[in-house]
Enzyme design. Sequence first.
Site, short mmCIF file in Angstrom:
data_model
loop_
_atom_site.label_atom_id
_atom_site.label_comp_id
_atom_site.label_asym_id
_atom_site.label_seq_id
_atom_site.Cartn_x
_atom_site.Cartn_y
_atom_site.Cartn_z
N LEU A 147 -56.35 21.87 -23.51
CA LEU A 147 -56.53 20.84 -22.49
C LEU A 147 -58.02 20.73 -22.15
O LEU A 147 -58.44 20.97 -21.03
CB LEU A 147 -55.69 21.14 -21.24
N ARG A 170 -56.85 28.20 -23.35
CA ARG A 170 -57.34 29.58 -23.25
C ARG A 170 -57.29 30.05 -21.80
O ARG A 170 -56.92 31.15 -21.51
CB ARG A 170 -58.77 29.67 -23.80
N ARG A 227 -57.49 20.33 -35.79
CA ARG A 227 -57.94 20.81 -37.10
C ARG A 227 -56.72 21.34 -37.84
O ARG A 227 -55.82 21.95 -37.22
CB ARG A 227 -58.96 21.95 -36.94
N ASP A 251 -53.12 14.03 -38.47
CA ASP A 251 -54.40 13.38 -38.82
C ASP A 251 -55.32 14.36 -39.54
O ASP A 251 -56.36 13.98 -40.04
CB ASP A 251 -55.08 12.86 -37.55
N GLU A 256 -58.52 19.40 -46.50
CA GLU A 256 -58.75 17.95 -46.66
C GLU A 256 -59.69 17.68 -47.84
O GLU A 256 -60.63 18.45 -48.05
CB GLU A 256 -59.34 17.39 -45.36
N HIS A 274 -57.53 11.72 -41.52
CA HIS A 274 -58.54 12.17 -40.55
C HIS A 274 -59.35 10.97 -40.00
O HIS A 274 -60.56 10.89 -40.20
CB HIS A 274 -59.49 13.21 -41.19
C1 8YV Z 1 -65.13 13.97 -37.78
C2 8YV Z 1 -63.90 15.00 -36.06
O1 8YV Z 1 -65.95 15.01 -37.42
O2 8YV Z 1 -65.39 14.86 -34.25
C3 8YV Z 1 -64.67 15.57 -34.94
O3 8YV Z 1 -64.56 16.79 -34.74
O4 8YV Z 1 -63.02 15.61 -36.57
C4 8YV Z 1 -64.24 13.67 -36.60
O5 8YV Z 1 -64.81 12.86 -35.66
C5 8YV Z 1 -65.98 12.85 -38.20
O6 8YV Z 1 -65.20 12.11 -39.02
C6 8YV Z 1 -67.19 13.34 -38.96
O7 8YV Z 1 -66.82 13.95 -40.13
#
Ligand code: 8YV
Length: 309
Positions: A147, A170, A227, A251, A256, A274
């Site tokens: 959050l 956390r 992630r 996403d 990736e 993503h």
């Molecule tokens: C990518 C993202 O970083 O901001 C982040 O952490 O995951 C995305 O915005 C952006 O595509 C650059 O690679």
Amino acid sequence: MTERRVVMVGRMRAELDAALRERYDAVGLDEADPDTAAKAAVAVTSGVWGVRGEHLDRLPGLGAIVNFGVGYDSTDVAEAARRGVAVSNTPDVLTDCVADTAVGLVIDVMRGFSAADRLVRRGDWAAGTMPPLARRVSGSRVGIVGLGRIGLAIAQRLTAFDATIGYHNRRERTDVPYTYAARVLDLARESDVLVLAAAGGESSRHLVDAAVLDALGPDGFLVNVARGSVVDQDALVAALVQGRIAGAGLDVFADEPHVPEALLGRDDVVLLPHIGSATVETRAAMIDLALANVERFLTDGTLVTPVPA
Ligand code: 8YV
């Protein structure tokens, strides 16, 4: 001619790459000769690539790493700090778009819109087939993992859907009206949909494992805009294939741009490449903020949006 002081680590988005080359005569670290690398003061990278020890070894004069993106788990911040190198990211400017993406995935996967769209395109509707009944989003129980800025924006949006919001973080927050769960497992048990918005990195690695997925259960959905590393992806695929959870909107992925083959033919998953922050407006704002960090560092040695060391 002024000295070249900016290098790029990894392949940047075209607009950022062009702006860095034009303003700073920047080059990629992979195309830089040792002299250029040695003189570089700023390395620009993105969440996909990152700067780690092996790059820092080639950049002895580096003072700052400018990360394009809010997530900087691909950069070794501890090693950078040890060498006196500061790191910046691009917070705030992408919060709304990533939160919008999370809500879009919640609605899509629970209501089955992408799958229904495929059914129409295949001609199945015309031939008399309807998709199975979906799940109601309004009034559902949403569990948010992480959050922070993005998690909070997701909670605020889903409040308008009369969702009951719980969260795991956390630390418990005293400034929100949502129910805290000290363990992700307990949050999953109480949620119809678990939305992941936690920072990546070792501390959150595989926070969502087989046990959490089983706690979410056969009627529960998982949405991940954080992630891929936050989820044990093999466990997720197994849970989907075995019907132990109802579906997933993703996403982000573990490796990736590779998506597990087993997911490609499934209608209970929504798969995005993503694109959480990928709008014209937000990407322009991210580029502006990354460039502002480069400019500030070259001007006075500070950063506009430094990350905590
Ligand atoms: C990518 C993202 O970083 O901001 C982040 O952490 O995951 C995305 O915005 C952006 O595509 C650059 O690679």
